[in-house]
Scaffold this active site. Structure first.
Site, PDB file in Angstrom:
ATOM      1  N   ARG A 130       0.822  -1.229   0.000  1.00 16.51           N
ATOM      2  CA  ARG A 130       0.000   0.000   0.000  1.00 16.51           C
ATOM      3  C   ARG A 130       0.846   1.265   0.000  1.00 16.51           C
ATOM      4  NH1 ARG A 130      -3.041  -2.982   3.910  1.00 16.51           N
ATOM      5  NH2 ARG A 130      -4.713  -4.112   2.873  1.00 16.51           N
ATOM      6  N   LYS A 152       1.295  11.458 -11.249  1.00 12.21           N
ATOM      7  CA  LYS A 152       0.394  10.607 -12.027  1.00 12.21           C
ATOM      8  C   LYS A 152       1.151   9.346 -12.406  1.00 12.21           C
ATOM      9  CE  LYS A 152      -2.858  13.595 -14.451  1.00 12.21           C
ATOM     10  NZ  LYS A 152      -3.399  13.845 -15.808  1.00 12.21           N
ATOM     11  N   GLU A 194       6.449  19.363 -25.232  1.00 10.73           N
ATOM     12  CA  GLU A 194       5.905  19.611 -23.885  1.00 10.73           C
ATOM     13  C   GLU A 194       6.542  20.857 -23.253  1.00 10.73           C
ATOM     14  OE1 GLU A 194       3.434  17.956 -22.335  1.00 10.73           O
ATOM     15  OE2 GLU A 194       3.295  15.992 -23.320  1.00 10.73           O
ATOM     16  N   LYS A 235       5.087  23.070 -13.694  1.00 11.29           N
ATOM     17  CA  LYS A 235       4.253  21.907 -13.382  1.00 11.29           C
ATOM     18  C   LYS A 235       4.065  21.780 -11.874  1.00 11.29           C
ATOM     19  CE  LYS A 235       2.932  17.326 -14.409  1.00 11.29           C
ATOM     20  NZ  LYS A 235       2.976  16.183 -15.310  1.00 11.29           N
ATOM     21  N   GLU A 245      -6.185  16.721  -9.975  1.00  7.99           N
ATOM     22  CA  GLU A 245      -6.806  17.106 -11.240  1.00  7.99           C
ATOM     23  C   GLU A 245      -8.297  17.339 -11.161  1.00  7.99           C
ATOM     24  OE1 GLU A 245      -6.022  14.421 -14.491  1.00  7.99           O
ATOM     25  OE2 GLU A 245      -5.937  16.098 -15.867  1.00  7.99           O
ATOM     26  N   HIS A 256      -3.617  17.949 -25.626  1.00  8.49           N
ATOM     27  CA  HIS A 256      -3.670  16.514 -25.351  1.00  8.49           C
ATOM     28  C   HIS A 256      -4.983  15.838 -25.760  1.00  8.49           C
ATOM     29  CE1 HIS A 256       0.065  17.202 -23.320  1.00  8.49           C
ATOM     30  NE2 HIS A 256       0.169  15.948 -22.952  1.00  8.49           N
ATOM     31  N   HIS A 260      -4.199  12.915 -27.974  1.00  6.14           N
ATOM     32  CA  HIS A 260      -4.520  11.525 -27.619  1.00  6.14           C
ATOM     33  C   HIS A 260      -5.386  10.875 -28.697  1.00  6.14           C
ATOM     34  CE1 HIS A 260      -3.803  12.080 -23.012  1.00  6.14           C
ATOM     35  NE2 HIS A 260      -2.709  11.738 -23.652  1.00  6.14           N
ATOM     36  N   HIS A 275       4.087  10.379 -28.677  1.00  6.73           N
ATOM     37  CA  HIS A 275       3.234  11.237 -27.861  1.00  6.73           C
ATOM     38  C   HIS A 275       3.517  12.732 -28.075  1.00  6.73           C
ATOM     39  CE1 HIS A 275       0.817  12.622 -24.527  1.00  6.73           C
ATOM     40  NE2 HIS A 275       1.866  13.202 -23.973  1.00  6.73           N
TER      41      HIS A 275
END
Lengths: 379, 379
Positions: A130, A152, A194, A235, A245, A256, A260, A275
């Site tokens: 965990r 993320k 980016e 960031k 988010e 994006h 995507h 990407h």
């Protein structure tokens, strides 16, 4: 705004998240200091390094050496390179490897690689017992300025990218700007998309700085360190304000939603589109769409697109090699994206250079009309 | 201490975790109110119910009915019953099923079942889209008083139980005390071991109350509601003070270090030993070990053991059917348990009835001597 601390050729950015705050160290030769930086923060721990078949021959032995010199015993698991590694079965392999070493919650998983390795290793660190300690050592420009910061983590599902994962913060990020010199020009460029994104979100002065200094960023040297640090600071500020988010973090998705959809339409075939290239085309589309909606002048939209073109990034859907896309295909991919909330389409649009905003109520019809025009455009 | 609010035959316990606070509703007939209780808190959502082959024939259709009446559309995935379902492949099935339904972050996963289903469904809810809404509807006594409260979710690894998971809080727990009447006597008893645990941790007056009222708790009625509510309140208070088990939350492991070792030594064969039975023997051992170390009087240790015996729970290692255990086997299983920190053994011991404490520095030799004596004892 998040501060950038300078020390010699290196810079440090602090991500402020209360008890989960952490440092990002950025500069040439950081890799050689990894052992001491980790041991200083967490003496006596052991480490499991997760890396891939591209990075392992270049840096794994050196990494284990510097850890050993700092008294940190490490094991390593080397995964296949590429997006397919972000799968449930690879996650299971990494988790099992960490458990086989009997690492405890205070020990660390180290991600040594690009975004794929960071996302996979971070997810594993977040779920073994965990939650174990986690350290990011990103080796691509994309990972240094984007995926290694912010917590993320995740893997792909057959139903879409990044649909399975957790928010899980690293305890330290070590970004060695020298290792970026081993990247292919195409991969460096993709990461640079980016970098440009941070300027276009809300830093027009950084965008201007990039227009002037992009050649030096590509060549290496202090401008590269400066660019990476500014992106990390940007960031970090967004993440500190919106860790999970729910609001403004969505601005980081500039380019994006279209990007995507293009990647999905190209079946995630990296020979056709990686990407960062998807994001470059996506940002160009977001600016043109904003111009078509009367939000931004055609001149400003063109200026954004031109800088991406200057460094060799694609900006037109027609530049993607292979079978042509249809409007229906792209609209279907957009609808599948997880940035759909209660059926409404959410896009990041802009009111000027570096003046992006979250538009939550965009009608599918407008998007569809816009894309039809883009697909008809000559290559 | 966490308050218990009463309303008719039902009680409500609030788990205070800041923005992640939630209610536990406890009482007879709560299942019939599930739809309205969910819709009141989250109108317009959709639900994916995770359940198992034992519970589905009893309650799934009714559950989907009451949801439908409250305007909540639901799908269901029915997993095999039993501990083997806490696996990576079953997790993948649940995650894929939720994604196939295109549920969004604001929609909910509902766990309808015992601890296995709650742990699996909660883990899935915690990782789909990096965290969806999650509701627990526990249908066993064990799940109502223990596993459904507190946010521990996870699956087993071939290397040990619960080694993979996340801390992820539900938004609501609905504990219908009537459904417990369909449990087998053995299963109800096993859950009751965890009820006794709360008394023995730090509520001597609750332990005394159980000595007087255990028959009524087993029979159903207001005493059962009262017992479940007191356990939930006790657990809620511990969890609110230590969400991620860095300190006092460890007290909840009273009886569990020995208990887990016994379960592992019996190869998790539920014909030989179920979790609650392992905890009952483990608590008896913890009290006898505390007496041997001179921490608690022999009289108090005997009183704790006697109450467990009164309701028919096992309290001796020799009561576990099948091949005999050796000290080496049990010591090896204890060493593998995740409550080992930097090589020292951690046990929950006690200084009196309801006066448990975390002992972090127990030498393996003392434990080994104690177990040798226990294994020599006549059945």
């Amino acid at each position: 705004m998040t501060d950038i601390q300078a020390s010699g050729a290196s810079k440090t950015v602090r991500v402020e998240l209360g008890a989960r705050s952490y440092d990002i160290l950025i500069g040439p030769g950081i890799l050689a200091r990894a052992g001491e930086e980790i041991a200083r923060r967490a003496p006596g721990i052991r480490a499991a390094i997760v890396t891939d078949e591209t990075v392992a021959p270049l840096y794994l032995a050196r990494m284990q050496d510097v850890l050993r010199q700092a008294g940190i015993a490490s094991s390593a698991i080397v995964m296949p390179a590429g997006e397919a590694t972000k799968s449930l079965s690879c996650l299971g392999e990494v988790v099992d490897s960490v458990l086989a070493d009997r690492l405890e919650r205070g020990d660390t998983v180290i991600a040594l690689g690009g975004g794929v390795i960071g996302d996979l290793a971070g997810f594993a660190a977040g779920i073994v017992r965990r939650g174990m300690r986690f350290i990011q050592i990103p080796t691509t420009l994309l990972a240094q300025v984007d995926s290694s910061v912010g917590g993320k983590t995740g893997i792909n599902s057959p139903r879409g990218k990044n649909l399975i994962g957790v928010f899980y913060q690293p305890q330290l990020v070590l970004a060695d700007t020298e290792v970026l010199s081993t990247l292919s020009p195409r991969e460096f460029r993709a990461g640079y998309a980016e970098v440009v994104k941070y300027g276009l979100i809300d830093q027009p002065e950084f965008f201007e700085w990039l227009e002037q200094h992009h050649a030096a960023v590509f060549a290496g040297g202090p401008e590269r360190v400066e660019a990476v640090a500014r992106c990390c600071a940007a960031k970090a500020a967004v993440v500190a304000g919106d860790e999970q988010e729910h609001g403004n973090r969505a601005l980081l998705n500039l380019g994006h939603t279209f990007g995507h959809a293009l990647e999905a339409a190209a079946n995630y075939d990296s020979a056709r589109l990686v990407h960062g290239e998807g994001v470059a085309i996506g940002m160009a589309l977001a600016h043109r769409f904003s111009a078509q909606l009367g939000l931004i002048s055609g001149q400003d939209a063109t200026r954004a697109v031109r800088h991406l073109q200057t460094v060799g990034l694609p900006t037109e859907i027609s530049q993607i090699p292979g079978p042509r896309f249809t409007v229906d295909l792209l609209m279907d991919k957009i609808a599948q994206d997880k940035k759909v909330s209660k059926g409404k389409l959410t896009f990041i649009l802009t009111r000027g250079l570096g003046q992006s905003f979250v538009a939550r109520d965009i009608s599918a019809e407008k998007v569809s009309e816009f894309l039809a025009g883009q697909l008809d455009a000559p290559a």
